[in-house]
Design a protein around this motif. Sequence first.
Motif, mmCIF file in Angstrom:
data_model
loop_
_atom_site.group_PDB
_atom_site.id
_atom_site.type_symbol
_atom_site.label_atom_id
_atom_site.label_comp_id
_atom_site.label_asym_id
_atom_site.label_seq_id
_atom_site.Cartn_x
_atom_site.Cartn_y
_atom_site.Cartn_z
ATOM 1 N N GLY A 115 7.753 18.622 -3.279
ATOM 2 C CA GLY A 115 8.571 17.539 -3.794
ATOM 3 C C GLY A 115 9.499 16.891 -2.789
ATOM 4 O O GLY A 115 10.397 16.130 -3.177
ATOM 5 N N ASP A 116 9.296 17.148 -1.495
ATOM 6 C CA ASP A 116 10.169 16.597 -0.449
ATOM 7 C C ASP A 116 9.653 15.214 -0.030
ATOM 8 O O ASP A 116 8.979 15.061 0.992
ATOM 9 N N PHE A 117 10.008 14.191 -0.799
ATOM 10 C CA PHE A 117 9.509 12.844 -0.547
ATOM 11 C C PHE A 117 10.144 12.217 0.690
ATOM 12 O O PHE A 117 9.587 11.295 1.272
ATOM 13 N N ASP A 118 11.306 12.722 1.105
ATOM 14 C CA ASP A 118 11.958 12.182 2.301
ATOM 15 C C ASP A 118 11.203 12.557 3.571
ATOM 16 O O ASP A 118 11.365 11.917 4.607
ATOM 17 N N ALA A 132 2.401 12.018 -9.984
ATOM 18 C CA ALA A 132 1.627 13.267 -9.980
ATOM 19 C C ALA A 132 2.544 14.474 -9.904
ATOM 20 O O ALA A 132 2.336 15.485 -10.596
ATOM 21 N N TYR A 133 3.589 14.386 -9.077
ATOM 22 C CA TYR A 133 4.517 15.516 -8.936
ATOM 23 C C TYR A 133 5.303 15.735 -10.225
ATOM 24 O O TYR A 133 5.500 16.871 -10.662
ATOM 25 N N GLU A 134 5.741 14.651 -10.841
ATOM 26 C CA GLU A 134 6.490 14.772 -12.096
ATOM 27 C C GLU A 134 5.618 15.344 -13.202
ATOM 28 O O GLU A 134 6.106 16.042 -14.100
ATOM 29 N N ALA A 135 4.324 15.063 -13.152
ATOM 30 C CA ALA A 135 3.420 15.515 -14.206
ATOM 31 C C ALA A 135 3.130 17.008 -14.134
ATOM 32 O O ALA A 135 3.006 17.673 -15.160
ATOM 33 N N ASN A 136 2.989 17.547 -12.897
ATOM 34 C CA ASN A 136 2.585 18.951 -12.812
ATOM 35 C C ASN A 136 3.353 19.782 -11.792
ATOM 36 O O ASN A 136 3.138 20.985 -11.702
ATOM 37 N N LEU A 168 0.819 -1.206 0.000
ATOM 38 C CA LEU A 168 0.000 0.000 0.000
ATOM 39 C C LEU A 168 0.856 1.261 0.000
ATOM 40 O O LEU A 168 0.609 2.206 -0.752
ATOM 41 N N ILE A 169 1.898 1.297 0.836
ATOM 42 C CA ILE A 169 2.748 2.477 0.933
ATOM 43 C C ILE A 169 3.505 2.700 -0.372
ATOM 44 O O ILE A 169 3.629 3.833 -0.855
ATOM 45 N N ASP A 170 4.026 1.618 -0.971
ATOM 46 C CA ASP A 170 4.760 1.753 -2.230
ATOM 47 C C ASP A 170 3.872 2.306 -3.335
ATOM 48 O O ASP A 170 4.307 3.149 -4.133
ATOM 49 N N VAL A 171 2.633 1.843 -3.391
ATOM 50 C CA VAL A 171 1.705 2.344 -4.408
ATOM 51 C C VAL A 171 1.440 3.829 -4.190
ATOM 52 O O VAL A 171 1.431 4.627 -5.142
ATOM 53 N N ALA A 172 1.236 4.229 -2.936
ATOM 54 C CA ALA A 172 0.981 5.639 -2.627
ATOM 55 C C ALA A 172 2.170 6.501 -3.047
ATOM 56 O O ALA A 172 2.000 7.579 -3.640
ATOM 57 N N TYR A 173 3.389 6.052 -2.732
ATOM 58 C CA TYR A 173 4.592 6.781 -3.128
ATOM 59 C C TYR A 173 4.692 6.902 -4.652
ATOM 60 O O TYR A 173 4.996 7.973 -5.193
ATOM 61 N N THR A 174 4.447 5.801 -5.342
ATOM 62 C CA THR A 174 4.551 5.798 -6.800
ATOM 63 C C THR A 174 3.577 6.786 -7.430
ATOM 64 O O THR A 174 3.945 7.572 -8.323
ATOM 65 N N LEU A 175 2.337 6.781 -6.956
ATOM 66 C CA LEU A 175 1.339 7.700 -7.490
ATOM 67 C C LEU A 175 1.689 9.149 -7.176
ATOM 68 O O LEU A 175 1.496 10.046 -8.008
#
Length: 248
Positions: free
Chosen positions: A132-135, A104-108, A93-100
């Motif tokens: 964009g601070d994913f950490d 989304a961030y890369e797109a806009n 679940l967490i990996d999917v959330a991160y990927t999405l």
Amino acid sequence: MKRKLLLLLLLIIGGYIYFNGNYQIPDDLSPEQVIDTAKNVTGNLGETSDTTETQSSGGTETPGRDITENVTIVNSNNWTIVRFNAPAIDESLIDVAYTLARKAYEANGSKEVRVEAYFGNEPVLALTVKNGDFDNATFEDIRRPEFRIETDLGLFDVIVHDVRVTNDTASVSLEYLAGEDSFWRDYAKMSLAILEDAPWVSRVEIIYFGERNVSVSVSSDDLLKALSGELSPEEFANSISVVEIGKP
């Protein structure tokens, strides 16, 4: 970081409730004894004209429908919200959330990206990334109180029939499969689990269905006093209201 995320996921999947080791419910207390002595006392997003909503399915986009189907994206100038329906609540679940969130961030390049996971019609988990601070992404448990209670009580040997939460009371109807003696040993822990998921209520009620159907309730204050040791087990038992009820 990963260890903390795994712990959070485990907490969301099934809560971890425990009592202070210095406070123990005596094993010889049972619902029958309490019956003889107890007193029978009766995330909303809002609206904005600048938002757009699309739904992605198999690489195509169609107008937004039910947000629990596939993936739905809501965009504004500075934020993006992604909602997706998870086929299961597990370690992916967490990996999917991160990927999405990354897509989304890369797109806009939104200043704030929020991903919300649903299981069926139930909100489960939210991930928010700012600038964009994913950490330093933040997670929220966004389950409804009723769904939290039902999920967390899954740690016990119960079948939950109904959960109702109001401004004053949290009430759960259940079958306890291990018998009345075991029910009473787990009663305080189950009540505490309910209170943790609805901390604003003033009373917690468990309606027990078995050979004898009873409503067992206690005030939130007395439950917390028992947990902290301000009430002895005997005082705690006397603070509980137990009322026999008819068959469901």
